[in-house]
Design an enzyme around this catalytic site. Sequence first.
Site, PDB file in Angstrom:
ATOM      1  N   ASP A 415       0.828  -1.195   0.000  1.00  0.00           N
ATOM      2  CA  ASP A 415       0.000   0.000   0.000  1.00  0.00           C
ATOM      3  C   ASP A 415       0.869   1.255   0.000  1.00  0.00           C
ATOM      4  O   ASP A 415       1.945   1.297   0.600  1.00  0.00           O
ATOM      5  CB  ASP A 415      -0.881  -0.012   1.256  1.00  0.00           C
ATOM      6  CG  ASP A 415      -1.771   1.198   1.357  1.00  0.00           C
ATOM      7  OD1 ASP A 415      -2.614   1.382   0.468  1.00  0.00           O
ATOM      8  OD2 ASP A 415      -1.619   1.960   2.330  1.00  0.00           O
ATOM      9  N   GLU A 468       1.167  -0.568  -5.208  1.00  0.00           N
ATOM     10  CA  GLU A 468       0.187   0.485  -5.455  1.00  0.00           C
ATOM     11  C   GLU A 468       1.000   1.776  -5.576  1.00  0.00           C
ATOM     12  O   GLU A 468       1.319   2.429  -4.579  1.00  0.00           O
ATOM     13  CB  GLU A 468      -0.824   0.603  -4.319  1.00  0.00           C
ATOM     14  CG  GLU A 468      -1.904   1.641  -4.620  1.00  0.00           C
ATOM     15  CD  GLU A 468      -2.465   2.324  -3.375  1.00  0.00           C
ATOM     16  OE1 GLU A 468      -3.571   2.871  -3.451  1.00  0.00           O
ATOM     17  OE2 GLU A 468      -1.797   2.317  -2.332  1.00  0.00           O
TER      18      GLU A 468
END
Length: 843
Positions: A415, A468
């Site tokens: 993330d 990401e």
Amino acid sequence: MTTSITDASAIINEQFNDVFSVLGMHKNEQSQSLIVNCFLPGASQVEVIDLKSNRKVAQLNAEDQTGYFSGVIPRRKNPFAYQLRAQYPHSLELINDPYQYPSPLSEQDVYLFNEGSQLQAYQFQGANWRELAAANGEHTHGVHFCVWAPNAKRVAVVGDFNYWHGERHMMRFHPASGLWDIFIPEVEAGQLYKFQLINQQGELVEKADPYAKGMQGAPGNASVVPPKEAYQWQDDDWLAKRAAVASHKSPMSTYEVHLASWRRVGDNGEQYYQYQKLIDELIPYVVEMGFSHIQLMPISEYPFDGSWGYQPVGLFAPTQRMGDAVGLKAFVDACHGNDIAVLLDWVPAHFPKDHHGLARFDGSCLYEHADPRQGEHPDWDTLIFNYGRAEVQSFLLSNAHYWLSEFHFDGLRLDAVSSMLYLDYSREQGQWLPNEHGGRENLSAIAFLKQLNSSMYREFPGICMIAEESTAWGGVTKPVSDDGLGFGYKWNMGWMNDTLGYLRRDPIYRRHHHHEMTFSLVYAHTEQFILSLSHDEVVHGKAALISKIPGDDWQKFATLRAYYGFMWSHPGKQLLFMGGEFAQRDEWNHNYSLDWHLLQYAPHQGVQDWVRDLNAFYHQTPALFEADFEPSGFQWLDCHNADNSVFVYLRFCEQKQTHVLVVVNMTPQVHHGFRVGLPNNEAYVEVLNSDDKHYGGSHVVNEHTVEPEAQRWQEQAQSALISVPPLGCCYLIPASQTQLSNQEGQANSDKHATSEVKLEAVSKTEAAKTKATKTTANKSKATKTKSTESTTKSKAVSSTASKSKTASKTNAVNKTKSTSAKSKAKTNSKAKTAVKPSNGKGA
């Protein structure tokens, strides 16, 4: 050796941290005897028991009111194994004195930890079961506790096993490494504990174990002693297959799941599904829907539900919301048994400021930077890891290794990678510090990511490391040897932003924004992309996918189906967040179950059937996945037809033996007699059409074979006239490809027969349930649904898997009906042939 009251006072008052040189059994240097010292606050009397003879050999004297006892054992000069028999006001306890046991820390392990290359620090830090020998050589089972706190003045373990008293189990300090440790026999699995520190400032604080393998749920925050028994995995064949398969040339269709809200139970939907229920229901559903991967949103323990797991405190502790670590392992094991890979959303970019967590752990900025211009994240009010510190590197590397090794996850999705790469991420001028070269790149984070990816790919063949990353940073998926970051995949945030922006526009204006659908093909092969429609796109006022689209309900559902058809045929792998597969109307809410009741309405069922059939055809068609990352795998036939908002392109397999012709129309205008170029001079058949009436469309389909004409078109030697559906997408393939598809489909059908049996059993159970998933939230949401839905009373739907048992395709060449959802439930076992809805007509 002699010990004075002054020594005891110094220990209590954190003026002396070498407690093992005082407490326990030691040789008395002034006489031929042994001396035993201990801290047992609350005890009125303490005796020493020889374990070999089981006899009392000494009575210890209470030296002061703190619980410090001391005594001499005459005529004994060699230490021996012993117990302390302590009398308390209401009990008599036998205690294996922890200060008689040596430290089990390995010099090599500690060296690697301090070097920043330790991959398995969780095996000696935290709470780990060990068997250690006392002075007589007898082995004792217990738990070895270890924590890194180099600037603490004293560290102790407090917990259920010592009345949470800090003087009972003060730890041994290793100054060279900054580690503290102690071995305690009287500990049971499941007991709660914390580390009690006198920190750098002299403050008494309690911290959760950074390496804890279990944690209390909120509002509690203690760590939990893990179970002794190791889980018995059944997925050896899966792991061997994973290592042998090239994932980049294989189908990868991912279903992103927030386990705490996929489904819930209870009168008000307040109870989470436990892992066994997720095994019984989620896995068969994913198998039936044809997804190859499940991606779990973060499951490391987190105190705040609203963080969705992205602000974890227990990075090594699976959240207790759905069950324990054994349940999670069983879930992953069951996924593998059904040929489903499981990816984990992992959060190494930042951590919360909770007082019991990593923040200022020993009174110093141990895991974070001291300067807020480096150490604090302004968007989330969290702290940023100090990636330049060796021990922090070992902590994060070990955490990644832990999930891949101990839980057999098939990959990690990192993330907020962009926030790691840039020192000025989300900061104004003057709010950040440049690197040593004056640049904005976080050199320490870059080095860490390279080390992470290199290490994990080396240790776990066949896994996927996914970034990401939302900027144009170059080389995210290039190998580290080529100065890339070394990820296997990168989320294509540009594709997502452009195409969702296009989707929001009224069809009459889409002609002016044609490039929003085509621009991604300019850079599609610069990285190894995953097309992601994640949870981030359906929260915080962004609206659910179906609700982003203008027009009436018919247009909304038709547009969404066409968009999915475009997505599944676009170069790159794909990811869809739960609820998107049946066009949930409301934004995702982590406090409630998905709106499964919507599946009683035909438009939602149609979208679900369309996604299932897309997955089925995708898995059977190498042209849609084998050359995702090669320019040769894609060819535009027409990317300039902005006036009609029509897109025509080809997808090829690696050697170009097979291909798929894709036509997408993003306006409500029907086009009959629409000419498209054909690579092959042979008949083509339509295998999928989002406008088929089975999916809720107007049934503008190409029911008969499409015959080629000797008219050059779109740089192809031959062409044909077809009907292009309104707000629709259709796939066509050469008729000759269907025979190969039939053979491949039969092979996969045999291979996955076990999955079919499992799904059938679960589906029968599901069909009998009517109340398990009917939550108050669903009842209230049913009243909000638009068009015809608002006039119909909401009914509980026991299982999407059982509800969707409808035959969905017929073979476009053989004119035979597909076998119903029972056969489609097998992963990759859908008949690998040209497919049409069961209520449509064959060729």
